[in-house]
Scaffold this motif. Structure first.
Motif, mmCIF file in Angstrom:
data_model
loop_
_atom_site.group_PDB
_atom_site.id
_atom_site.type_symbol
_atom_site.label_atom_id
_atom_site.label_comp_id
_atom_site.label_asym_id
_atom_site.label_seq_id
_atom_site.Cartn_x
_atom_site.Cartn_y
_atom_site.Cartn_z
ATOM 1 N N VAL A 11 15.335 -10.786 15.975
ATOM 2 C CA VAL A 11 16.015 -10.540 14.698
ATOM 3 C C VAL A 11 15.129 -9.711 13.779
ATOM 4 O O VAL A 11 15.591 -8.777 13.102
ATOM 5 N N LEU A 12 13.832 -10.027 13.744
ATOM 6 C CA LEU A 12 12.889 -9.285 12.903
ATOM 7 C C LEU A 12 12.900 -7.800 13.246
ATOM 8 O O LEU A 12 12.999 -6.944 12.356
ATOM 9 N N ALA A 72 5.159 -7.905 -6.493
ATOM 10 C CA ALA A 72 4.523 -9.006 -7.205
ATOM 11 C C ALA A 72 5.206 -10.327 -6.899
ATOM 12 O O ALA A 72 4.544 -11.347 -6.672
ATOM 13 N N VAL A 73 6.524 -10.311 -6.872
ATOM 14 C CA VAL A 73 7.277 -11.528 -6.554
ATOM 15 C C VAL A 73 6.987 -11.969 -5.121
ATOM 16 O O VAL A 73 6.793 -13.169 -4.848
ATOM 17 N N ALA A 74 6.962 -11.009 -4.191
ATOM 18 C CA ALA A 74 6.698 -11.329 -2.794
ATOM 19 C C ALA A 74 5.309 -11.940 -2.620
ATOM 20 O O ALA A 74 5.133 -12.917 -1.885
ATOM 21 N N LEU A 75 4.309 -11.366 -3.299
ATOM 22 C CA LEU A 75 2.948 -11.900 -3.205
ATOM 23 C C LEU A 75 2.866 -13.333 -3.723
ATOM 24 O O LEU A 75 2.262 -14.211 -3.089
ATOM 25 N N VAL A 100 7.100 -16.838 5.222
ATOM 26 C CA VAL A 100 6.339 -15.678 4.747
ATOM 27 C C VAL A 100 6.804 -14.413 5.469
ATOM 28 O O VAL A 100 6.933 -13.348 4.856
ATOM 29 N N ALA A 101 7.068 -14.532 6.762
ATOM 30 C CA ALA A 101 7.581 -13.376 7.510
ATOM 31 C C ALA A 101 8.917 -12.914 6.932
ATOM 32 O O ALA A 101 9.181 -11.704 6.843
ATOM 33 N N THR A 102 9.749 -13.860 6.532
ATOM 34 C CA THR A 102 11.034 -13.526 5.916
ATOM 35 C C THR A 102 10.823 -12.780 4.599
ATOM 36 O O THR A 102 11.512 -11.790 4.306
ATOM 37 N N VAL A 103 9.860 -13.245 3.826
ATOM 38 C CA VAL A 103 9.519 -12.567 2.572
ATOM 39 C C VAL A 103 9.049 -11.140 2.855
ATOM 40 O O VAL A 103 9.434 -10.180 2.173
ATOM 41 N N LEU A 156 9.978 -5.216 3.026
ATOM 42 C CA LEU A 156 10.161 -3.976 3.783
ATOM 43 C C LEU A 156 11.531 -3.377 3.538
ATOM 44 O O LEU A 156 11.697 -2.155 3.393
ATOM 45 N N LEU A 157 12.558 -4.215 3.511
ATOM 46 C CA LEU A 157 13.900 -3.735 3.255
ATOM 47 C C LEU A 157 13.983 -3.100 1.859
ATOM 48 O O LEU A 157 14.655 -2.080 1.661
ATOM 49 N N ALA A 158 13.292 -3.699 0.904
ATOM 50 C CA ALA A 158 13.297 -3.151 -0.445
ATOM 51 C C ALA A 158 12.624 -1.798 -0.496
ATOM 52 O O ALA A 158 12.986 -0.920 -1.300
ATOM 53 N N GLN A 159 11.660 -1.579 0.424
ATOM 54 C CA GLN A 159 10.954 -0.307 0.456
ATOM 55 C C GLN A 159 11.698 0.754 1.255
ATOM 56 O O GLN A 159 11.393 1.946 1.147
ATOM 57 N N GLY A 160 12.653 0.310 2.077
ATOM 58 C CA GLY A 160 13.530 1.238 2.787
ATOM 59 C C GLY A 160 12.788 2.225 3.671
ATOM 60 O O GLY A 160 12.005 1.853 4.529
#
Length: 288
Positions: free
Chosen positions: A37-38, A241-244, A272-275, A280-284
């Motif tokens: 899935v990842l 920042a939120v992810a960290l 954490v992997a999900t985060v 990564l998705l946010a960074q596109g």
């Protein structure tokens, strides 16, 4: 530990006389599904077509199945000696059958990987090979972390090299993958350290000890998120920042809860992997 094993023991007992189900349970279905899935999500983020995503998923799934079956077949005697109620160790399915499944999955993984591109396929097969090396030798040495680092680092490279650009991913993506792999290794091993030591396994977590591994565990997990948040050029975005913050809180909670909940570190690693995937998705397109 016996309490933690009780549900698995009941499940394994229910597999007696059901070799097909026992074989399926021996492939480590949770991790195999999670990794597949990842990679599929990473492929979507990298802009792969539906067909390309399916091809990548098939290659990764067969590779993960081969690794899971290899692990249980090779460790059958060790698992039985340690009292682990795994299907092969309890006789619900024979080691010969599981070995055959492992080699069949590996044989399928080779062409499926190379169909995604010669360089991309070679990188993925190197990661799968590292996982087999872990099962067959490195698991019991101080280098037990290395196959996990190599295997997880190879996944984003497999995704980006098989894209239309045929490009290597940014360094910070590869570093994050390697760190996440080390964290996954530590988290997955914590519950089994005492029984592993009893049968002669002395990988890195066993040398650190259970308490030492709990203390070290948050470091690679949080460092992986930090690489993804701080690696791209420019100021730290709000999502980073939120992810960290989330990753740090989750990793520390998993380590703290591991004394009373054996699976807490692994659950924290998955979280954490999900985060990280969400980041990564946010960074596109930045991952290519």
């Amino acid at each position: 530990m016996e309490t933690d094993r009780a549900p698995l023991a009941r499940q394994t007992a229910g597999l007696a006389g059901r070799p097909v189900l026992a074989l399926a349970a021996s492939c480590h279905p949770g991790p195999s599904t999670a990794v597949t899935v990842l990679v599929t999500v990473l492929a979507v983020a990298a802009g792969h077509s539906a067909g390309s995503c399916a091809g990548l998923a098939a290659a990764v799934l067969t590779g993960q199945l081969s690794v899971g079956w290899c692990n249980d077949a090779f460790d059958a005697r060790r698992d039985a000696a340690a009292g682990r109620p795994k299907p092969v160790a309890t006789g619900a399915v024979s080691p010969r059958t599981v070995w055959a499944a492992a080699h069949t999955a590996l044989a399928l993984c080779v062409p499926l990987s190379l169909m995604c591109g010669s360089l991309a396929g070679t990188v993925h097969l190197a990661g799968v090979g590292a996982a087999w090396a872990y099962n067959l030798r490195l698991k019991a040495t101080m280098w037990s972390w290395l196959p996990y680092a190599a295997g997880f680092a190879s996944l984003p490279a497999f995704v980006t090299l098989s894209s239309g650009a045929h490009a290597w991913p940014p360094w910070w993506v590869v570093v994050a993958g390697a760190l996440l792999g080390v964290g996954a290794h530590l988290a997955d091993t914590v519950p089994d350290i005492p029984s592993d030591l009893a049968v002669g396994v002395r990988g890195l977590p066993h040398r650190l000890g259970a308490s030492g591994t709990r203390r070290v565990l948050p470091v690679p997990l949080v460092a992986a998120t930090a690489a993804l948040a701080l690696g791209p050029p420019g100021p730290l975005p709000a999502a980073g920042a939120v992810a960290l913050t989330t990753a740090a809180a989750t990793a520390l909670a998993g380590a703290a809860l591991s004394r009373t909940h054996a699976k807490a570190p692994f659950a924290a690693a998955v979280a954490v992997a999900t985060v990280d995937v969400a980041l990564l998705l946010a960074q596109g397109s930045r991952i290519t």
